[in-house]
Design a protein around this motif. Structure first.
Motif, short mmCIF file in Angstrom:
data_model
loop_
_atom_site.label_atom_id
_atom_site.label_comp_id
_atom_site.label_asym_id
_atom_site.label_seq_id
_atom_site.Cartn_x
_atom_site.Cartn_y
_atom_site.Cartn_z
N ALA A 10 0.81 -1.22 0.00
CA ALA A 10 0.00 0.00 0.00
C ALA A 10 0.84 1.27 0.00
O ALA A 10 0.33 2.35 -0.21
CB ALA A 10 -0.93 -0.01 1.21
N ASN A 11 2.14 1.13 0.23
CA ASN A 11 2.98 2.33 0.26
C ASN A 11 3.26 2.82 -1.15
O ASN A 11 3.38 2.02 -2.07
CB ASN A 11 4.32 2.03 0.92
N PRO A 12 3.41 4.13 -1.30
CA PRO A 12 3.75 4.65 -2.62
C PRO A 12 5.13 4.13 -3.05
O PRO A 12 6.01 3.94 -2.22
CB PRO A 12 3.81 6.17 -2.42
N PHE A 15 8.39 4.55 -6.04
CA PHE A 15 8.96 5.64 -6.81
C PHE A 15 9.46 5.16 -8.14
O PHE A 15 10.36 4.34 -8.23
CB PHE A 15 10.02 6.36 -5.99
N ILE A 64 6.48 8.98 -15.66
CA ILE A 64 7.75 9.55 -16.11
C ILE A 64 7.86 10.99 -15.60
O ILE A 64 8.89 11.42 -15.11
CB ILE A 64 7.85 9.50 -17.65
N ILE A 108 5.77 12.36 -13.09
CA ILE A 108 5.49 12.42 -11.66
C ILE A 108 5.75 11.03 -11.10
O ILE A 108 4.91 10.15 -11.24
CB ILE A 108 4.02 12.81 -11.42
N PRO A 109 6.91 10.80 -10.48
CA PRO A 109 7.33 9.43 -10.23
C PRO A 109 6.68 8.70 -9.06
O PRO A 109 7.04 7.57 -8.80
CB PRO A 109 8.83 9.57 -10.01
N GLY A 110 5.72 9.27 -8.35
CA GLY A 110 5.11 8.54 -7.24
C GLY A 110 3.93 7.70 -7.71
O GLY A 110 2.99 8.24 -8.27
N ILE A 111 3.97 6.38 -7.50
CA ILE A 111 2.83 5.56 -7.90
C ILE A 111 2.31 4.78 -6.69
O ILE A 111 3.08 4.40 -5.82
CB ILE A 111 3.18 4.57 -9.05
N ASP A 112 0.99 4.60 -6.61
CA ASP A 112 0.42 3.80 -5.53
C ASP A 112 -0.81 3.08 -6.08
O ASP A 112 -1.35 3.46 -7.11
CB ASP A 112 0.09 4.68 -4.32
N MET A 151 -3.86 5.05 -7.28
CA MET A 151 -3.66 6.20 -8.16
C MET A 151 -4.70 6.25 -9.28
O MET A 151 -4.94 7.30 -9.85
CB MET A 151 -2.25 6.18 -8.76
#
Lengths: 437, 299
Positions: free
Chosen positions: B123-125, B127, B216, B218-222, B225
């Motif tokens: 569940a953590n974002p 990178f 690419i 915005i590198p934060g994915i969860d 999203m």
């Protein structure tokens, strides 16, 4: 329809019966030939069987899950139970994880030296996913189901604010390791914290911006969804204004946002010489990246919400030369802190997490102060613990000497750290200055 | 002026991503009259496929761009397969059932993917690695990065390719026929099952592309999203006239620009509120969306 009950009284049979009865007296048992009259809900028998088996399966599955849960709550009755609720997952996951590591270390140290009042301490930890509504739910669960005598948590102020009323109403003392918003302990006399509060933190950063960095025009970018961010931004704006600085623009974002280019473009047009971003690390990292992409090169400033190794992983070199206020510096030479850092490194080396952040240190202190209060009260009764907690004076923790004032807040110095990150995302914080209240 | 142009660029970059995701909604709606609520989660899956693939593939080829292209192509393929599976096992069995059944299944599928994602990916974002090294392009007072330019160009290229496919190829023509009247298309010898499956695959591949292009920049994915982006893309599709390919692109751009302008010149608190307000206003005056054709009911 009366026929299936001719079978011995099995669970399935009685369930069927009760469903049928509950469905109304439409298919009365005394009806001589019920088949001619379709059942109100289950007009044909086959469908009814299906429905019953689905119901049974659901009941069976939920029974299994319930049994599983019961096992975990099964512990020796002599332990003193303490609850920790924190964000073990979610956008502020390192806060809860670090605090839990600190608490585990403290509890193990206490138990190794004989426990409290001859009994062992045991922590029950619950994940609130970093959401206020979940924080309230799990705090309620810890108090009413697990019957903990005290609560530790949360770091994010909005989550502490959601859970504190539950603790207060149940008369269970709660110690927040790292919530800095003043409103948290104002909830009631059962709520304590072992960290400084935002009016002080805002003052520290305003002083640092004015005196050390000589900034004149600062933009503020606050997280409108977080009590912490809004509060800290207000205290910074107030103090920075008093010291003669100007706030050129004050814009906001919402926790969970990913795209900050619009706000940053608006900030860029005002040509500030610094940007104050009192948010949490996930968003701050992305903001730093996007600011540099837009060609904003000025210093970024923030508060203790930045303190996470994930900040470096997201923001990378975009964060170099940025500053934030924090509860302690890992480079502090005090012997008690050096021992803590060495023990932490030893214990968590395998998880790749070798340097304790402030949340770990605060979690450690919160657990120690709780145990200390129990010893002084000579009791683990929540009410006696609360009275002893309120009298905490000069307790030597790893984050410094902790005394709780009449508002149940700790009065402690703050440090300002500079962020340094290399190309690979390995970072460290360099101590810049310490400010006493 | 300078900052207005910069905001324009910000808005178009954001809007092009919404457009890519909106295309998937609109295509599936076109052929099945189904709003595939799980589409936003396919976008999330795309980003995660990209995340894991780039760990394996990064640095394997001599050029960064080739790396990135390979990662993107494979993720699109992966998501296309997910789309096919979704269609075959979740939607096809109930195609003849009421539309409400399909809708509920779509919502269930969406929740399933989100929660399975939290279980499997954590569940953590996470990178997203930098696939393309960043360099700045200065255009007068405007600041662009090469990544932004590449993202925008890729999005536009994909949209043009899709357009050519639908309006110039035989399969595209079949797709339009199915969208026009499924039964008649079947009678004309079109394999409707195959066309519907293809639509899901194409839509899902575009969503995957959207997911990677976003990551690419915005590198934060969860794992969650896709929820908000999916919702916004759905709004974009309805705004432009759901079922209409150009409408989806137009809707995406309008929504992206509106959001950025509101956040840049108004208050970001109302950013999402404005997006949905636009939807309400447009639907009040043009219930079929900007480019949608109002269906004439025979009485």
């Amino acid at each position: 329809m009366a026929a299936p009950l001719g079978a011995p009284e099995t669970a399935e049979g009685s369930l069927k019966e009760s469903i049928r009865l509950r469905a109304g007296n439409f298919a009365n048992t005394s009806d001589p030939n019920p088949k001619q009259r379709p059942h109100m809900f289950f007009p044909n028998q086959k469908k009814r069987r299906n429905v019953v088996s689905v119901l049974l399966a659901t009941a069976f599955l939920s029974g299994l899950i319930a049994c599983n849960k019961k096992d975990s709550a099964n512990q020796s009755s002599n332990d003193i139970l303490i609850g920790h609720y924190g964000s073990l997952t979610g956008a502020t996951a390192t806060f809860g994880q670090s605090a839990q590591k600190g608490i585990e270390m403290a509890i193990d140290a206490i138990n190794a030296s004989g426990g409290v009042l001859g009994r062992k301490l045991k922590v029950i930890v619950e994940d609130d996913q970093g959401k206020p509504e979940e924080a309230q739910t799990v705090a309620t669960k810890l108090i009413s189901k697990d019957r903990v005598v005290a609560l530790l948590g949360e770091i994010a102020s909005s989550n502490s604010l959601a859970a504190a009323p539950v603790a207060q109403a149940s008369r269970i003392p709660m110690i927040s390791p790292g919530s800095t918003n003043p409103k948290v302990t104002q909830v009631g006399d059962y709520i304590f914290r072992v960290c400084f509060i935002d009016p002080f933190q805002g003052l520290v950063m305003a002083k640092f911006a004015t005196n050390t960095l000589k900034l004149k025009n600062v933009a503020v970018l606050r997280d409108i969804k977080s009590d912490y961010s809004v509060g800290l931004a207000n205290f910074f704006v107030e103090n920075f204004g008093k010291m003669g600085g100007a706030i050129v623009t004050d814009v906001s974002y919402s926790q969970g946002d990913k795209d900050f280019t619009a706000q940053l473009t608006a900030i860029k047009a005002k040509h500030p010489d610094g940007i104050f971003i009192p948010g949490y690390y996930t968003e701050v990292g992305l903001i730093a990246l996007q600011a540099r992409k837009l060609g904003i090169t000025v210093t970024l400033l923030g508060g203790d919400g930045w303190d996470s190794s994930d900040l470096w992983k997201i923001g990378g070199t975009a964060l170099n030369g940025c500053y934030y206020s924090n509860h302690y510096s890992v480079d502090d030479p005090s012997p008690i802190l050096r021992k803590f850092v060495a023990d932490f490194t030893e214990r968590y080396r395998k998880t790749g997490d070798t340097i304790p952040d402030a949340m770990a240190a605060l979690g450690y202190d919160a657990a120690l102060i709780l145990a200390d209060a129990m010893k002084r009260a000579n009791s683990a009764q929540p009410d006696s613990v609360r009275l002893a907690l309120a009298q905490t004076k000069g307790f030597m923790g790893v984050t410094g000497s902790i005394s709780l004032d009449e508002h149940r807040d700790a009065v402690k110095p703050a440090v300002v750290l500079e962020v340094k990150v290399d190309e690979k995302g390995n970072g460290r914080n360099v101590f810049k200055e310490s400010v006493s209240p | 002026m300078e900052s207005f142009l910069q905001q324009l660029i910000n808005g178009i970059s954001l809007g092009s991503i919404y457009a890519l995701v909106a295309l998937g909604y609109t295509m599936v709606y076109g052929v099945l009259r189904l709003i595939n609520f799980a589409h936003g989660d396919v976008y999330m899956l795309g980003a995660y496929f990209g995340f894991y693939l780039s760990r394996i593939l990064q640095g394997r080829t001599p050029y960064h761009l080739l790396d990135a292209a390979l990662v993107m192509f494979l993720s699109m393929l992966g998501c296309a397969i997910c789309g096919l599976l979704m269609e075959r096992f979740a939607y096809r069995p109930v195609r003849r059932a009421s539309r409400l059944t399909m809708l509920i299944i779509a919502i269930g599928l969406s929740l399933l993917i989100e929660n399975a994602g939290q279980l499997i990916f954590g569940a953590n974002p996470k990178f997203f690695p930098q696939l393309i090294p960043e360099s700045h392009i200065k255009l007068g007072g405007l600041m662009l990065t090469n990544q932004q330019v590449i993202v925008l160009l890729t999005a536009v290229t994909l949209m043009i390719l899709l357009n050519l496919f639908i309006y110039r190829s035989r399969t595209g023509k079949a797709m339009r026929a199915v969208s026009f009247n499924m039964d008649a298309a079947k009678l004309m010898g079109i394999d409707t099952d195959r066309i519907i499956a293809l639509t899901f695959a194409l839509g899902s591949a575009l969503a995957a592309a959207g997911g990677i292009l976003v990551s690419i920049n915005i590198p934060g994915i969860d794992p969650l999203m896709g929820v908000m982006t999916g919702l916004k893309a759905f709004v974009a599709a309805v705004l432009g006239g759901i079922g209409n390919i150009f409408g989806a692109v137009l809707g995406g751009l309008i929504l992206g620009l509106a959001e950025v302008m509101v956040a840049g010149y108004g208050s970001s608190t109302y950013r999402d509120a404005i997006a949905f307000l636009i939807l309400i206003v447009i639907l009040l005056f043009k219930p079929a969306g900007l480019l949608g054709k109002g269906a004439v009911e025979k009485v």
